[in-house]
Design a protein around this motif. Structure first.
Motif, PDB file in Angstrom:
ATOM      1  N   HIS A  81      11.453 -23.564 -15.968  1.00  0.00           N
ATOM      2  CA  HIS A  81      11.122 -23.474 -17.390  1.00  0.00           C
ATOM      3  C   HIS A  81      10.137 -22.344 -17.694  1.00  0.00           C
ATOM      4  CE1 HIS A  81      11.160 -25.085 -21.420  1.00  0.00           C
ATOM      5  NE2 HIS A  81       9.840 -25.163 -21.456  1.00  0.00           N
ATOM      6  N   LEU A  82       9.249 -22.076 -16.755  1.00  0.00           N
ATOM      7  CA  LEU A  82       8.218 -21.055 -16.952  1.00  0.00           C
ATOM      8  C   LEU A  82       8.147 -20.162 -15.724  1.00  0.00           C
ATOM      9  CD1 LEU A  82       5.705 -19.865 -18.469  1.00  0.00           C
ATOM     10  CD2 LEU A  82       4.334 -21.589 -17.252  1.00  0.00           C
ATOM     11  N   ASP A  83       8.198 -18.852 -15.950  1.00  0.00           N
ATOM     12  CA  ASP A  83       7.984 -17.873 -14.889  1.00  0.00           C
ATOM     13  C   ASP A  83       6.656 -17.165 -15.109  1.00  0.00           C
ATOM     14  OD1 ASP A  83      10.368 -18.375 -13.613  1.00  0.00           O
ATOM     15  OD2 ASP A  83      11.413 -16.622 -14.419  1.00  0.00           O
ATOM     16  N   ILE A  84       5.949 -16.900 -14.009  1.00  0.00           N
ATOM     17  CA  ILE A  84       4.732 -16.084 -14.049  1.00  0.00           C
ATOM     18  C   ILE A  84       4.988 -14.873 -13.171  1.00  0.00           C
ATOM     19  CG2 ILE A  84       2.257 -15.974 -13.647  1.00  0.00           C
ATOM     20  CD1 ILE A  84       2.171 -19.019 -13.894  1.00  0.00           C
ATOM     21  N   LEU A  85       4.921 -13.694 -13.769  1.00  0.00           N
ATOM     22  CA  LEU A  85       5.256 -12.450 -13.083  1.00  0.00           C
ATOM     23  C   LEU A  85       4.000 -11.655 -12.748  1.00  0.00           C
ATOM     24  CD1 LEU A  85       8.256 -11.077 -15.188  1.00  0.00           C
ATOM     25  CD2 LEU A  85       8.326 -11.697 -12.794  1.00  0.00           C
ATOM     26  N   ALA A  86       3.768 -11.393 -11.461  1.00  0.00           N
ATOM     27  CA  ALA A  86       2.639 -10.560 -11.033  1.00  0.00           C
ATOM     28  C   ALA A  86       3.138  -9.599  -9.954  1.00  0.00           C
ATOM     29  CB  ALA A  86       1.494 -11.430 -10.513  1.00  0.00           C
ATOM     30  N   HIS A  87       2.282  -8.684  -9.523  1.00  0.00           N
ATOM     31  CA  HIS A  87       2.749  -7.700  -8.547  1.00  0.00           C
ATOM     32  C   HIS A  87       1.712  -7.424  -7.464  1.00  0.00           C
ATOM     33  CE1 HIS A  87       0.436  -4.230 -10.282  1.00  0.00           C
ATOM     34  NE2 HIS A  87       0.636  -4.850 -11.423  1.00  0.00           N
ATOM     35  N   MET A  88       2.238  -7.054  -6.302  1.00  0.00           N
ATOM     36  CA  MET A  88       1.406  -6.787  -5.125  1.00  0.00           C
ATOM     37  C   MET A  88       1.199  -5.302  -4.857  1.00  0.00           C
ATOM     38  SD  MET A  88       0.295  -9.582  -3.691  1.00  0.00           S
ATOM     39  CE  MET A  88      -0.023 -10.119  -5.376  1.00  0.00           C
ATOM     40  N   ASP A  89       1.946  -4.427  -5.511  1.00  0.00           N
ATOM     41  CA  ASP A  89       1.712  -2.998  -5.321  1.00  0.00           C
ATOM     42  C   ASP A  89       0.553  -2.539  -6.189  1.00  0.00           C
ATOM     43  OD1 ASP A  89       3.539  -3.511  -7.532  1.00  0.00           O
ATOM     44  OD2 ASP A  89       3.670  -1.330  -7.759  1.00  0.00           O
ATOM     45  N   VAL A  90      -0.037  -1.418  -5.846  1.00  0.00           N
ATOM     46  CA  VAL A  90      -1.185  -0.879  -6.580  1.00  0.00           C
ATOM     47  C   VAL A  90      -0.992   0.617  -6.802  1.00  0.00           C
ATOM     48  CG1 VAL A  90      -2.806  -2.597  -5.668  1.00  0.00           C
ATOM     49  CG2 VAL A  90      -2.505  -0.434  -4.452  1.00  0.00           C
ATOM     50  N   VAL A  91      -1.795   1.174  -7.706  1.00  0.00           N
ATOM     51  CA  VAL A  91      -1.790   2.620  -7.907  1.00  0.00           C
ATOM     52  C   VAL A  91      -2.595   3.284  -6.802  1.00  0.00           C
ATOM     53  CG1 VAL A  91      -1.518   2.439 -10.408  1.00  0.00           C
ATOM     54  CG2 VAL A  91      -3.816   2.603  -9.424  1.00  0.00           C
ATOM     55  N   ALA A  92      -2.444   4.588  -6.690  1.00  0.00           N
ATOM     56  CA  ALA A  92      -3.214   5.353  -5.705  1.00  0.00           C
ATOM     57  C   ALA A  92      -4.716   5.162  -5.946  1.00  0.00           C
ATOM     58  CB  ALA A  92      -2.851   6.822  -5.794  1.00  0.00           C
ATOM     59  N   PRO A  93      -5.511   5.182  -4.885  1.00  0.00           N
ATOM     60  CA  PRO A  93      -6.945   4.906  -5.052  1.00  0.00           C
ATOM     61  C   PRO A  93      -7.676   5.936  -5.890  1.00  0.00           C
ATOM     62  CG  PRO A  93      -6.452   5.579  -2.795  1.00  0.00           C
ATOM     63  CD  PRO A  93      -5.140   5.329  -3.465  1.00  0.00           C
ATOM     64  N   GLY A  94      -7.255   7.205  -5.851  1.00  0.00           N
ATOM     65  CA  GLY A  94      -7.960   8.226  -6.624  1.00  0.00           C
ATOM     66  C   GLY A  94      -9.321   8.539  -6.052  1.00  0.00           C
ATOM     67  N   ASP A  95     -10.091   9.293  -6.794  1.00  0.00           N
ATOM     68  CA  ASP A  95     -11.407   9.753  -6.341  1.00  0.00           C
ATOM     69  C   ASP A  95     -12.531   9.039  -7.085  1.00  0.00           C
ATOM     70  OD1 ASP A  95     -10.278  11.825  -4.654  1.00  0.00           O
ATOM     71  OD2 ASP A  95      -9.833  12.915  -6.503  1.00  0.00           O
ATOM     72  N   GLY A  96     -13.751   9.219  -6.588  1.00  0.00           N
ATOM     73  CA  GLY A  96     -14.949   8.801  -7.310  1.00  0.00           C
ATOM     74  C   GLY A  96     -15.448   7.407  -7.015  1.00  0.00           C
ATOM     75  N   TRP A  97     -14.951   6.741  -5.974  1.00  0.00           N
ATOM     76  CA  TRP A  97     -15.428   5.393  -5.644  1.00  0.00           C
ATOM     77  C   TRP A  97     -16.858   5.457  -5.122  1.00  0.00           C
ATOM     78  CZ3 TRP A  97     -12.504   0.694  -5.696  1.00  0.00           C
ATOM     79  CH2 TRP A  97     -11.204   0.838  -6.181  1.00  0.00           C
ATOM     80  N   THR A  98     -17.688   4.543  -5.590  1.00  0.00           N
ATOM     81  CA  THR A  98     -19.103   4.544  -5.201  1.00  0.00           C
ATOM     82  C   THR A  98     -19.585   3.220  -4.623  1.00  0.00           C
ATOM     83  OG1 THR A  98     -19.818   3.899  -7.426  1.00  0.00           O
ATOM     84  CG2 THR A  98     -19.652   6.263  -6.975  1.00  0.00           C
ATOM     85  N   VAL A  99     -19.007   2.098  -5.067  1.00  0.00           N
ATOM     86  CA  VAL A  99     -19.498   0.785  -4.626  1.00  0.00           C
ATOM     87  C   VAL A  99     -18.969   0.442  -3.244  1.00  0.00           C
ATOM     88  CG1 VAL A  99     -19.550  -1.688  -5.164  1.00  0.00           C
ATOM     89  CG2 VAL A  99     -19.701  -0.011  -7.000  1.00  0.00           C
TER      90      VAL A  99
END
Length: 468
Positions: A81-99
């Motif tokens: 009756h109900l579907d919940i759609l999510a995903h396991m892929d991600v975008v590229a990390p990119g630059d500027g991570w600090t934490v």
């Protein structure tokens, strides 16, 4: 909402496990890659999908694997009756991570940091624990809820096309891949590729190379150009300083083995909200138009590109596609990849179109403008998506949201596209708070632990009400 307290207590008691499961999934670099046998989108998405499958099974859910494109977990055996759609892929990390590093998730200051924490592995975990709560609390339901986890959402959602070729849509579907309260309108998606060839040039006052952006749907925070060494360093720095005053993008000019390299640093953002970023590519294009190069077709194409996509034009005015309506707001445009080297140039823009946009008033004028500027033009176009706001389905979801948060539930429109874009009765529902900027698709992406818990409670109440 009769099970609200039991559900709330259950999620609060399991929050540490939710954090642990989110972290384990986010350790996996699941950026989409090239096809491998048995791995449609490369090793990363496959590995994340199999980890999620094992996690669902460990909590007693029956899973099904759809050719390593999608896995599903069913709450029960009854009618779906109900579907919940999510995903396991991600975008590229990119630059500027600090934490922390992108795939070394940590908990700090009430947040889980790491690529995928809010898009979409944390929300997927919230949905899984919502199903656990309903199941393990013994809340009576007569219909089935299915969690559907895909592996290609960020690069076109062909995984879901594969799934729905085998399975019908559920009567109701939501995707926890946006923000609360609820998104019932998703803008159209228009992406264009501009290419051109020219005679390779080598000489004085020459543009040798231009490179900026890596992903179609991310506003580029960095870019660089290389120009021949016969330019005066101070002259270029003075021009760069003027462009910085106008744009806020910083430039560093230095010599290298090819000539002078000009590095630009702005701010990345999701392409659906180009005004939230500071596009380094467009600022660097502006700078290029102010340098006195030796005339060539290559230089002319760079100027035309800057004319078609001037810095600060987030709405496509220069291409004649700046439309706006009262439901979805304005069409947005973001030039996110430009690469010039040797004898060719490649550029890729991302546009999110309003409800009133169509092939005739948006695609056609953009194509005409780009071709008249000397580029070959290719495109993809997906029409906008809208679900009526007055349905019982939407009212139930918003009621669950109000019950948990105490905030007003209402429908909103967004520029980002989700898995439900082509589903007749599909909406985006959470899992991020309305005013929370999780740096989705940017550096230092995070998920607030309090919002992860709230999302699980909201989803569990929704499941109990819709599947009873």
């Amino acid at each position: 909402m009769s099970y609200k307290k039991q559900i709330s207590d259950y999620i609060d008691a399991h929050i540490d496990d939710m954090i642990k499961d989110t972290i384990e999934l986010c350790r996996i670099n699941s950026v989409g890659g090239a096809y491998e046998e048995g791995k449609p989108y490369g090793d990363g998405p496959y590995t994340a999908l199999m980890a999620a499958k094992q996690l669902c099974e460990s909590y007693g859910f029956k899973t099904t694997n759809y050719d390593n494109y999608v896995i599903t977990a069913d709450m029960g055996e009854n009618e779906r009756h109900l579907d919940i759609l999510a995903h396991m892929d991600v975008v590229a990390p990119g630059d500027g991570w600090t934490v922390t590093e992108p795939f070394d998730p940590i908990v700090k200051d009430g947040k889980i940091y790491g690529r995928g924490t809010s898009d979409d592995k944390g929300p997927a975990v919230a949905a899984l624990y919502a199903m656990r709560a309903v199941k393990e609390l013994g809340i009576p339901v007569s219909k089935n809820c299915r969690l559907i986890l895909g592996s290609d959402e960020e690069r076109g959602s062909n995984d879901i096309v594969h799934y729905y070729a085998k399975e019908p849509e559920a009567p109701m579907t939501f995707s926890p891949d946006a923000e609360f309260p609820l998104t019932n309108v998703e803008k159209g998606q228009f992406r264009g590729i501009l290419t051109a060839k020219f005679d390779k040039t080598e000489g004085v006052r020459d543009l040798i190379e231009f490179n900026g952006g890596t992903t179609t749907n991310i506003v580029p925070g960095k870019a660089y150009a290389i120009i021949s060494s016969d330019f005066n360093d101070d002259e270029i720095r003075n021009i760069a300083a003027e462009v910085t005053k106008e744009t806020g993008v910083a430039f560093v000019v230095a010599g290298n083995e090819k000539g002078l390299i000009i590095n630009a640093e702005g701010k990345g953002a999701h392409a659906s909200l180009p005004e939230d970023g500071n596009n380094a590519v467009l600022a660097l294009l502006m700078l290029m138009t102010r340098i006195s190069f030796t005339e060539s077709k290559k230089v002319s194409l760079i100027r035309e590109l800057s004319r078609l996509f001037p810095y600060g034009d987030h709405f496509g005015k220069a291409m004649g596609i700046d439309l706006k309506d009262d439901i979805a707001g304005p069409t947005t445009v973001s030039m996110n990849i430009v690469k010039l080297e040797g004898d060719s140039i490649f550029a890729n823009f991302d546009s999110r179109t309003c409800i009133d946009a169509n092939e005739e008033n948006t695609v056609a004028p953009a194509k005409k403008a780009c071709e008249e500027a000397g580029f070959e033009f290719e495109h993809t176009y997906v029409a906008p998506h809208a679900v009526p706001a007055d349905s019982d389905f939407i009212k139930t979801l918003l009621g669950a949201y109000e019950s948990v948060t105490g905030l007003e539930g209402r429908c909103i429109a967004m520029g980002g596209g989700t898995y439900v874009h082509h589903l007749k009765n599909g909406v985006a529902f959470g899992a991020v708070g309305e005013t929370t900027d999780t740096h989705m698709h940017g550096a230092d992406e995070f998920m607030l632990i309090s919002e992860l818990a709230d999302a699980a409670k909201i989803f569990a109440i929704s499941i109990a009400e819709l599947c009873k």
